[in-house]
Design an enzyme around this catalytic site. Sequence first.
Site, PDB file in Angstrom:
ATOM      1  N   LYS A 111      52.734  34.226  47.834  1.00  0.00           N
ATOM      2  CA  LYS A 111      52.998  32.978  47.101  1.00  0.00           C
ATOM      3  C   LYS A 111      53.470  31.873  48.049  1.00  0.00           C
ATOM      4  O   LYS A 111      53.109  30.711  47.881  1.00  0.00           O
ATOM      5  CB  LYS A 111      54.037  33.205  45.993  1.00  0.00           C
ATOM      6  N   LYS A 194      35.157  42.607  42.623  1.00  0.00           N
ATOM      7  CA  LYS A 194      35.325  42.734  41.176  1.00  0.00           C
ATOM      8  C   LYS A 194      35.489  41.400  40.471  1.00  0.00           C
ATOM      9  O   LYS A 194      35.767  40.372  41.080  1.00  0.00           O
ATOM     10  CB  LYS A 194      36.486  43.679  40.864  1.00  0.00           C
ATOM     11  N   LYS A 197      39.621  36.158  37.532  1.00  0.00           N
ATOM     12  CA  LYS A 197      39.606  34.835  36.905  1.00  0.00           C
ATOM     13  C   LYS A 197      39.553  33.710  37.945  1.00  0.00           C
ATOM     14  O   LYS A 197      38.917  32.694  37.753  1.00  0.00           O
ATOM     15  CB  LYS A 197      40.793  34.657  35.966  1.00  0.00           C
TER      16      LYS A 197
END
Length: 329
Positions: A111, A194, A197
């Site tokens: 992050k 895979k 989103k």
Amino acid sequence: MDIIVSGIRSTGNLHLGNYFGAIKNFVKMQHKNHCYFFIADFHSLTTHPTPDDLYEKTKQVLSEYIACGIDPEVATIYLQSDLPEVAELYLLLNMNAYVGELERTTTFKEKVRLQPNNVNAGLLTYPVLMAADIIIHKAVKVPVGKDQEQNLEMTRRFARRFNHMYKVDYFPEPVPYNFGESLIKIPGLDGKGKMGKSEGNGIFLSEDPESISQKVMRAVTDSGPTRNNQEMSEPVKNLFTLMTVVSESGTVEFFRNKYNNCEIRYGEMKQQLVDDIILFTKPFREKILDISSNENYLRKVVREGAEKARESAAKTIRDVRKIIGFKSF
Ligand code: TRP
């Protein structure tokens, strides 16, 4: 009956990968365990501190989970922000969480790299809030993906530390719930890895037919097999995997034979895939629309969920306060 807790990110609509990856298993699991599923709306502030559509996003995610078969009458579904007990346990656990160990967490470092201008304390203590989410119900199992395993390790550490520091055997150490064989990895449409989103390679459960068609027709393939029974390239294998979950087995067989005989036309296969994905997602899309437009129903679900969840949370907080030594005058 085991106590199971799982947090759901409130950002992003569900795609086919989510459905076959975890949600289908959640649906099965809810009947055999005591499940708490909540929407992690506090957590979402660590990356989106000034959300402008928190309510709409939450409503959408909630509707999608219910449309998939998570039954509010069976499992306890609630919003994290409806449980002040979680915020309190988070505060208490923070006193026994060390900055050094939090700074070393992979998700935190990731992050920091992604949002260097907003390295807030909430981001640093993300695993503490996650631990509070889980141990507030004294859960023993947590269904999480690989990327969350370290956070769960931190949860175990905080639970163990609490027991050790206050010389009690109060919190169980929750273990990851492994779906094993039943976990189907759904590939994306870009031929690489895979469905996700953020990758923009997915098909959402609420996606409209037109958009499904465009995405599938644009999916990556190759120049076609040149000899019989040729090994498939990654992108083509992926299309077949997708077909396996949405189409009839005869359909998959039909195109597999065509591929093996070098007679396959990818355009034709994609058109079939479009039709079958539309057919598969249609009931989901309709249910999602139906549920999300029923505000009275959702209000009832959220209220009753919060009530059930607070029962177990309040008990934990009472115990924890006593264990630490808070006493009323
Ligand atoms: N961190 C989880 C994720 O990103 C979401 C989450 C928050 C969670 N609290 C949790 C998952 C508690 C399981 C249990 O997916």
